[in-house]
Write a protein that holds these residues in place. Structure first.
Motif, mmCIF file in Angstrom:
data_model
loop_
_atom_site.group_PDB
_atom_site.id
_atom_site.type_symbol
_atom_site.label_atom_id
_atom_site.label_comp_id
_atom_site.label_asym_id
_atom_site.label_seq_id
_atom_site.Cartn_x
_atom_site.Cartn_y
_atom_site.Cartn_z
ATOM 1 N N LYS A 130 0.830 -1.214 0.000
ATOM 2 C CA LYS A 130 0.000 0.000 0.000
ATOM 3 C C LYS A 130 0.862 1.261 0.000
ATOM 4 O O LYS A 130 0.628 2.184 -0.790
ATOM 5 N N TYR A 131 1.858 1.318 0.875
ATOM 6 C CA TYR A 131 2.656 2.545 0.983
ATOM 7 C C TYR A 131 3.548 2.762 -0.237
ATOM 8 O O TYR A 131 3.834 3.904 -0.589
ATOM 9 N N VAL A 143 -10.000 -9.589 6.960
ATOM 10 C CA VAL A 143 -10.113 -8.431 6.070
ATOM 11 C C VAL A 143 -9.713 -8.864 4.657
ATOM 12 O O VAL A 143 -8.673 -9.506 4.464
ATOM 13 N N ARG A 163 -7.785 -0.737 -4.713
ATOM 14 C CA ARG A 163 -8.176 0.668 -4.884
ATOM 15 C C ARG A 163 -6.972 1.607 -4.877
ATOM 16 O O ARG A 163 -7.050 2.719 -5.372
ATOM 17 N N HIS A 164 -5.875 1.165 -4.315
ATOM 18 C CA HIS A 164 -4.654 1.993 -4.352
ATOM 19 C C HIS A 164 -3.794 1.684 -5.580
ATOM 20 O O HIS A 164 -2.711 2.229 -5.719
ATOM 21 N N ASN A 223 4.541 -3.694 10.386
ATOM 22 C CA ASN A 223 3.919 -2.538 9.744
ATOM 23 C C ASN A 223 4.915 -1.374 9.659
ATOM 24 O O ASN A 223 5.028 -0.709 8.629
ATOM 25 N N ARG A 234 -8.331 -2.165 14.653
ATOM 26 C CA ARG A 234 -9.147 -1.648 13.564
ATOM 27 C C ARG A 234 -8.355 -0.661 12.697
ATOM 28 O O ARG A 234 -8.427 -0.679 11.487
ATOM 29 N N ASN A 235 -7.598 0.206 13.371
ATOM 30 C CA ASN A 235 -6.863 1.224 12.625
ATOM 31 C C ASN A 235 -5.660 0.647 11.898
ATOM 32 O O ASN A 235 -5.361 1.068 10.774
ATOM 33 N N ILE A 236 -4.978 -0.310 12.463
ATOM 34 C CA ILE A 236 -3.802 -0.850 11.764
ATOM 35 C C ILE A 236 -4.261 -1.723 10.586
ATOM 36 O O ILE A 236 -3.597 -1.769 9.553
ATOM 37 N N TRP A 237 -5.403 -2.378 10.711
ATOM 38 C CA TRP A 237 -5.902 -3.132 9.545
ATOM 39 C C TRP A 237 -6.230 -2.170 8.412
ATOM 40 O O TRP A 237 -5.940 -2.440 7.250
ATOM 41 N N ALA A 238 -6.834 -1.034 8.777
ATOM 42 C CA ALA A 238 -7.139 -0.030 7.751
ATOM 43 C C ALA A 238 -5.845 0.534 7.175
ATOM 44 O O ALA A 238 -5.748 0.786 5.972
ATOM 45 N N ASP A 239 -4.851 0.733 8.025
ATOM 46 C CA ASP A 239 -3.581 1.296 7.564
ATOM 47 C C ASP A 239 -2.898 0.338 6.582
ATOM 48 O O ASP A 239 -2.298 0.761 5.601
ATOM 49 N N LEU A 250 -4.480 -2.352 4.915
ATOM 50 C CA LEU A 250 -5.322 -2.981 3.883
ATOM 51 C C LEU A 250 -6.438 -2.094 3.348
ATOM 52 O O LEU A 250 -7.112 -2.453 2.390
ATOM 53 N N GLY A 251 -6.658 -0.951 3.967
ATOM 54 C CA GLY A 251 -7.837 -0.150 3.617
ATOM 55 C C GLY A 251 -7.544 0.952 2.617
ATOM 56 O O GLY A 251 -6.421 1.244 2.301
#
Lengths: 111, 422
Positions: B50-51, B91, B98-99, B334, B414-419, B421-422
């Motif tokens: 993602k990054y 997840v 999307r990225h 991460n 929740r936030n690290i999964w979004a970071d 994979l989201g």
């Protein structure tokens, strides 16, 4: 007990991020900008990418740089109550915190 | 963006690097700056993919992952305790698409470092200009006579990768009669998630306390003491789980007798109704050719997590020989991923790699099904020692377990999964 069928929220947050013109999307970032965005990315493990928290942790994206910086300094001195932030803030110099606060403040958010 | 804007943008973006290629037809695409393949879609690999795209959209980024969805190890002990469901820790990988990350569901079976391709079990080989390997761990069952066969491993679960084993171990815990004994075997450090086994013991004990109070939970630890947050874990065992949890240090498993359901330790034999054996570990098999430390872990440099053995190959997460006081955790993976992504981009675009990375860690552990504690640290690069070292005066432990930290543990997840994979 917080339950988390949160896939939909995750998708919405991701779509927003992909469409945003946030500072991270600039390909020609300077070395100093790339350095601070990598530091700030460490915080994203709790505050989500670019500080766009999904909830449960405070959001940092697009907030006042001075407010963020003040909070971080107060975490360092112990003036501001915290469960964990005092322990993170003490790992950074004031200058590093200033740059990180400025970076989160520069993140564009939809208002 | 209109078509025209897009063309301008691409021209501007491509001009500097001289990498713009126009195809003959009305729609044109830009040739990527470089091809980066990421092997493994866990906490490290998904974040890296993602990054890389977020920070350098001109890269072609391909993530290879054999599973259909990501299943989180953190929080999965609560599935064993019966207060969480595996579906809620799952997840899908759509968010990465999307990225602009291409997600290939396949298994990487070999890396050809000469030709710079990753061979897949089913699909065509993937060429790379830079490679990120995030293979997680493999289990060293060869070190436990009695558990070498797949059949034996089905009877004695590890549940140390979240998924079907987690669900099955929960089922067996439910089936265990009140008054039974459940034993958890912990390998010598380093292993994935240092506090994980002790968290598991604590929340399963919480389940016993409510549902089968005459049961016992035996912790057979190969280490001389609890390897993470020892005072916090021992306090809750002595107080809330008194009469249920028994902790035995220096209790390395040397052989398993399946027929008699007996664990052979150096000094004694231990019987139990249900065993959970967490085996010794090493870097995931695909990283075999990169292992340099103790025939187990991959040695990397800490400015960009580049392999000490093969240039152009970055290795992140549990598979690496960690820097001092750096646990094998999802949080660390991460954070490795981001430093590695920045270095990959710097190398490809001909920019200097930052010489002052700063990363952090926080591991939340549940001591009851609702209350948690944490251990935190911040790590900075020390040019003299050429490694990341914990910053003195930073980091630390929770004073004690609270529901507030239980909520933060969930919010973190929740936030690290979004970071990632989201």
């Amino acid at each position: 007990m917080p339950q988390f069928p949160f896939a939909r929220r995750l998708a919405a947050a991701g779509a927003l991020l992909a469409a945003s013109t946030s500072p991270v999307a600039l390909a020609q970032a300077t070395p100093a900008e790339r350095e601070v965005r990598t530091w700030a990315a460490s915080c994203a493990a709790c505050h989500n990418t670019e500080g766009r928290s999904l909830g449960g942790m405070p959001a940092l994206a697009g907030r006042s740089a001075d407010d963020l910086y003040r909070a971080l300094i107060e975490f360092r001195t112990g003036k501001r109550p915290a469960t964990v932030m005092h322990q993170h803030a003490r790992g950074y110099t004031e200058d590093e915190l200033r740059r990180i606060a400025d970076w989160f403040a520069s993140v564009k958010i939809a208002r | 963006m209109t078509a025209l804007d897009r063309r301008h943008f691409l021209l501007a973006a491509g001009a500097g690097a001289g990498s713009l290629a126009l195809s003959g037809c009305a729609s044109f695409s830009q040739r990527p700056l470089a091809r980066v393949v990421v092997i493994g879609g866990g906490y490290g690999g998904a974040t890296a993919a993602k990054y890389l795209k977020l920070w350098e959209p001109r890269l072609e980024v391909t993530l290879v992952e054999r599973n259909e969805a990501f299943v989180s190890c953190p929080i999965s002990n609560l599935v064993l305790a019966g207060t969480e469901r595996i579906e809620n820790l799952t997840v899908r990988y759509d968010g990465l698409g999307r990225h602009g990350v291409r997600v290939v569901r396949d298994e990487a079976v070999a890396i050809d470092y000469e030709r710079r391709v990753v061979r897949l079990a089913r699909g065509d080989a993937l060429p790379w200009d830079r490679l990120v390997v995030a293979p997680g761990i493999d289990f060293l069952y060869s070190q436990i006579p009695g558990l070498e066969s797949p059949q034996a491993q089905e009877q004695v679960l590890h549940a140390w990768r979240a998924g079907p084993q987690t669900v099955e171990l929960r089922r067996r815990l439910e089936a265990m009669p009140d008054g039974g004994t459940f034993a958890i075997s912990i390998p010598r450090a380093p292993y994935r998630c240092p506090p994980g086994p002790y968290e598991r013991a604590s929340v399963v004990a919480d389940y016993f306390r409510k549902a089968k109070p005459r049961s016992k939970l035996l912790i057979l630890d190969a280490n001389p003491d609890v390897t993470s947050k020892p005072a916090l874990f021992k306090a809750v065992w002595a107080e809330r789980y008194k009469g249920i949890v028994e902790y035995r240090p220096n209790s390395e498993l040397v052989e398993f007798d399946l027929r008699n359901r007996t664990a052979r330790l150096q000094v004694e034999d231990v019987k139990a109704d249900l065993f959970n054996v967490i085996p010794p570990q090493r870097a995931g098999r695909i990283a075999e050719g990169l292992i340099t430390v103790n025939r187990q872990w991959v040695g990397v440099e800490f400015l960009g997590f580049e392999s000490q053995k093969i240039p152009g190959v970055h290795v992140i997460g549990d598979a690496i020989a960690a820097a001092p006081a750096m646990p094998k955790s999802g949080f660390m993976a991460n954070n490795h991923a981001k430093v590695a992504a920045a270095a990959v981009i710097a190398r490809i675009t001909g920019q200097p790699v930052s010489e002052s990375p700063i990363i952090a860690n926080t591991c939340y552990s549940f001591l009851t099904t609702t209350e948690a504690v944490h251990v935190a640290s911040v790590h900075k690069y020390d040019p003299k020692q050429k490694t990341l070292v914990p910053v003195p005066g930073a980091g630390g432990l929770s004073p004690g377990r609270t529901e507030l930290e239980g909520q933060y543990a969930y919010a973190w997840a929740r936030n690290i999964w979004a970071d990632a994979l989201g």
